[in-house]
Design a protein around this motif. Sequence first.
Motif, short mmCIF file in Angstrom:
data_model
loop_
_atom_site.label_atom_id
_atom_site.label_comp_id
_atom_site.label_asym_id
_atom_site.label_seq_id
_atom_site.Cartn_x
_atom_site.Cartn_y
_atom_site.Cartn_z
N VAL A 114 -41.84 32.08 0.25
CA VAL A 114 -41.59 33.43 0.03
C VAL A 114 -41.05 33.82 -1.35
O VAL A 114 -41.68 35.05 -2.09
CB VAL A 114 -40.40 34.09 0.83
N ASP A 115 -40.23 33.23 -1.86
CA ASP A 115 -39.53 33.42 -3.21
C ASP A 115 -40.82 33.36 -4.57
O ASP A 115 -40.95 34.00 -5.38
CB ASP A 115 -38.38 32.81 -3.77
N ILE A 116 -41.52 32.38 -4.16
CA ILE A 116 -42.68 31.96 -5.01
C ILE A 116 -43.62 33.27 -4.95
O ILE A 116 -44.27 33.87 -6.11
CB ILE A 116 -43.29 30.67 -4.59
N LEU A 117 -44.04 33.52 -3.86
CA LEU A 117 -45.07 34.70 -3.72
C LEU A 117 -44.42 35.91 -4.29
O LEU A 117 -45.30 36.78 -4.83
CB LEU A 117 -45.32 34.68 -2.23
N VAL A 162 -36.83 24.61 0.01
CA VAL A 162 -36.14 24.16 1.22
C VAL A 162 -37.03 24.81 2.37
O VAL A 162 -37.08 25.98 2.26
CB VAL A 162 -34.72 24.68 1.22
N LEU A 163 -37.41 24.06 3.34
CA LEU A 163 -38.28 24.36 4.45
C LEU A 163 -37.29 25.44 5.07
O LEU A 163 -36.22 25.11 5.36
CB LEU A 163 -38.76 23.36 5.14
N GLY A 164 -37.88 26.52 5.67
CA GLY A 164 -37.14 27.39 6.23
C GLY A 164 -36.00 28.37 5.75
O GLY A 164 -35.21 28.86 6.31
N LYS A 165 -36.18 28.48 4.13
CA LYS A 165 -35.23 28.94 3.66
C LYS A 165 -34.91 30.40 3.82
O LYS A 165 -35.63 31.11 4.14
CB LYS A 165 -35.63 28.94 2.14
N GLY A 166 -33.46 30.68 4.06
CA GLY A 166 -32.86 31.85 4.43
C GLY A 166 -32.19 32.06 5.93
O GLY A 166 -31.62 32.83 6.18
N VAL A 167 -32.54 31.10 6.78
CA VAL A 167 -32.04 30.94 7.86
C VAL A 167 -31.50 29.51 8.14
O VAL A 167 -32.22 28.50 8.15
CB VAL A 167 -32.94 31.47 9.19
N ALA A 168 -30.05 29.60 8.51
CA ALA A 168 -29.28 28.22 8.34
C ALA A 168 -30.04 27.15 9.25
O ALA A 168 -30.01 26.26 9.12
CB ALA A 168 -27.92 28.18 8.28
N GLU A 169 -30.49 27.70 10.46
CA GLU A 169 -30.65 27.04 11.45
C GLU A 169 -32.12 26.32 11.26
O GLU A 169 -32.36 25.15 11.84
CB GLU A 169 -30.70 27.69 13.07
N ALA A 175 -43.52 22.25 -15.67
CA ALA A 175 -42.31 22.74 -15.82
C ALA A 175 -41.77 22.61 -14.12
O ALA A 175 -42.49 22.37 -13.37
CB ALA A 175 -42.36 24.27 -16.02
N GLU A 176 -40.37 22.34 -14.04
CA GLU A 176 -40.00 22.36 -12.75
C GLU A 176 -38.70 23.40 -12.80
O GLU A 176 -37.75 23.50 -13.68
CB GLU A 176 -39.12 20.75 -12.75
N VAL A 177 -38.57 23.93 -11.56
CA VAL A 177 -37.70 24.97 -11.09
C VAL A 177 -37.04 25.08 -10.08
O VAL A 177 -37.72 24.36 -9.08
CB VAL A 177 -38.24 26.45 -11.48
N ASP A 178 -36.04 25.86 -9.67
CA ASP A 178 -35.40 26.05 -8.44
C ASP A 178 -36.32 26.96 -7.79
O ASP A 178 -36.47 28.15 -8.31
CB ASP A 178 -34.03 26.47 -8.62
N GLY A 179 -37.35 26.69 -6.83
CA GLY A 179 -38.03 27.63 -5.99
C GLY A 179 -37.54 28.93 -5.25
O GLY A 179 -38.26 29.56 -4.68
N HIS A 180 -36.43 29.00 -5.35
CA HIS A 180 -35.73 29.86 -4.58
C HIS A 180 -34.78 30.89 -5.79
O HIS A 180 -34.14 31.70 -5.17
CB HIS A 180 -34.92 29.52 -3.49
N ASP A 181 -34.92 30.65 -7.03
CA ASP A 181 -34.34 31.24 -7.86
C ASP A 181 -35.21 32.50 -8.59
O ASP A 181 -36.19 31.93 -9.28
CB ASP A 181 -33.70 30.36 -8.92
N SER A 238 -34.94 41.84 -3.07
CA SER A 238 -34.88 42.81 -1.84
C SER A 238 -36.30 42.71 -1.27
O SER A 238 -36.68 42.81 -0.02
CB SER A 238 -34.56 44.02 -1.79
N ILE A 239 -37.33 42.62 -2.06
CA ILE A 239 -38.38 42.14 -1.55
C ILE A 239 -38.75 41.10 -0.76
O ILE A 239 -39.22 40.91 0.24
CB ILE A 239 -39.57 42.51 -2.74
N ALA A 240 -38.12 40.01 -1.46
CA ALA A 240 -38.10 38.63 -0.81
C ALA A 240 -37.43 38.87 0.57
O ALA A 240 -38.07 38.19 1.46
CB ALA A 240 -37.42 37.61 -1.61
N ARG A 241 -36.40 39.57 0.57
CA ARG A 241 -35.78 39.74 1.83
C ARG A 241 -36.63 40.27 2.82
O ARG A 241 -36.76 39.81 4.01
CB ARG A 241 -34.47 40.28 1.60
N GLU A 242 -37.35 41.30 2.64
CA GLU A 242 -38.26 42.21 3.51
C GLU A 242 -39.30 41.30 4.05
O GLU A 242 -39.65 41.15 5.19
CB GLU A 242 -38.73 43.40 3.02
N ILE A 243 -39.82 40.33 2.92
CA ILE A 243 -40.76 39.51 3.42
C ILE A 243 -40.45 38.40 4.45
O ILE A 243 -41.03 38.12 5.38
CB ILE A 243 -41.62 38.70 2.27
N ARG A 244 -39.39 38.04 4.12
CA ARG A 244 -38.65 36.96 5.13
C ARG A 244 -38.69 37.24 6.29
O ARG A 244 -38.79 36.88 7.22
CB ARG A 244 -37.33 36.35 4.33
#
Length: 266
Positions: free
Chosen positions: A31-34, A230-237, A198-204, A5-11
């Motif tokens: 955003v998710d990394i931050l 993913v550049l622009g993660k969170g908005v499909a467009e 280490a290598e991770v999914d940067g949105h998980d 929910s924090i990541a969502r508010e930041i986005r």
Amino acid sequence: MTLDSIAREIRKDVVRMHRRGSNVGSAMSAVDILTALYFDRMHLPSPDDPARDRFILSKGHAAAALYATLAQKGFIDRSTLTQFLADGSPLMGHPCAGLVPGVELSTGSLGHGLALTVGMALAAAHDDETHRFFVLMGDGELQEGTVWEAAIQAARLGLDSITAVIDANDLQGYGRVGEIQPVETLARRFDAFGWATAEVDGHDLTQLSETFARTPFEPGKPSVLIARTVLGKGVAEMEDRLGWHYFSVPEDKVDAFVSEIDGETP
Ligand SMILES: [Mg+2]
């Protein structure tokens, strides 16, 4: 609040802020990394606590994501986010130290964040300070030679207080990183330079938090976390579209983008 929910508010704030200016896609990517760093990993009781962990936004063009994160953290007044890029506002398109609480260094000239972090970490080690350093770089930025000079020094000096994070979205200002000057096999490259990787999914957020919790990955070595994003993660467009490196968010799209991030049907 949960990390999700924090990541969502930041986005949502990042979208609203980009009624002005460009780089919304680059900010959304980070955003998710931050969120995982500021709300889980980093010791950060206040912006001027001497023992605080330090965060350096080497990809300074993602400044809006940092400002929105600092607002969620309570370090800056969230109402000031509307002043992003306004004339006279401290919230400039690249972060400026001394103007915004929580901004450790003025950044945005790409390729310098890691070298500056190495200097700060060396000074801290000299003074027997134990705080940690997290530096976020773009993948396009890794084409700069200074990054690798700094990587050599960090390993030679055994600066395990440093964790570099690569926001690996395979896009940079003028196209695909993989087509302009590929910097793939990142983990192997850093490993060859003496880093623990280490290598991770940067949105998980779970993966990010669990991986940050393991830093330093190996005592005596700097750590690097390659975050696939993913550049622009969170908005499909916006997602994975180069144009959103530059576009502002048109006024008539702001509400729809915010609703989409909230998980509502636009
Ligand atoms: Mg990139």
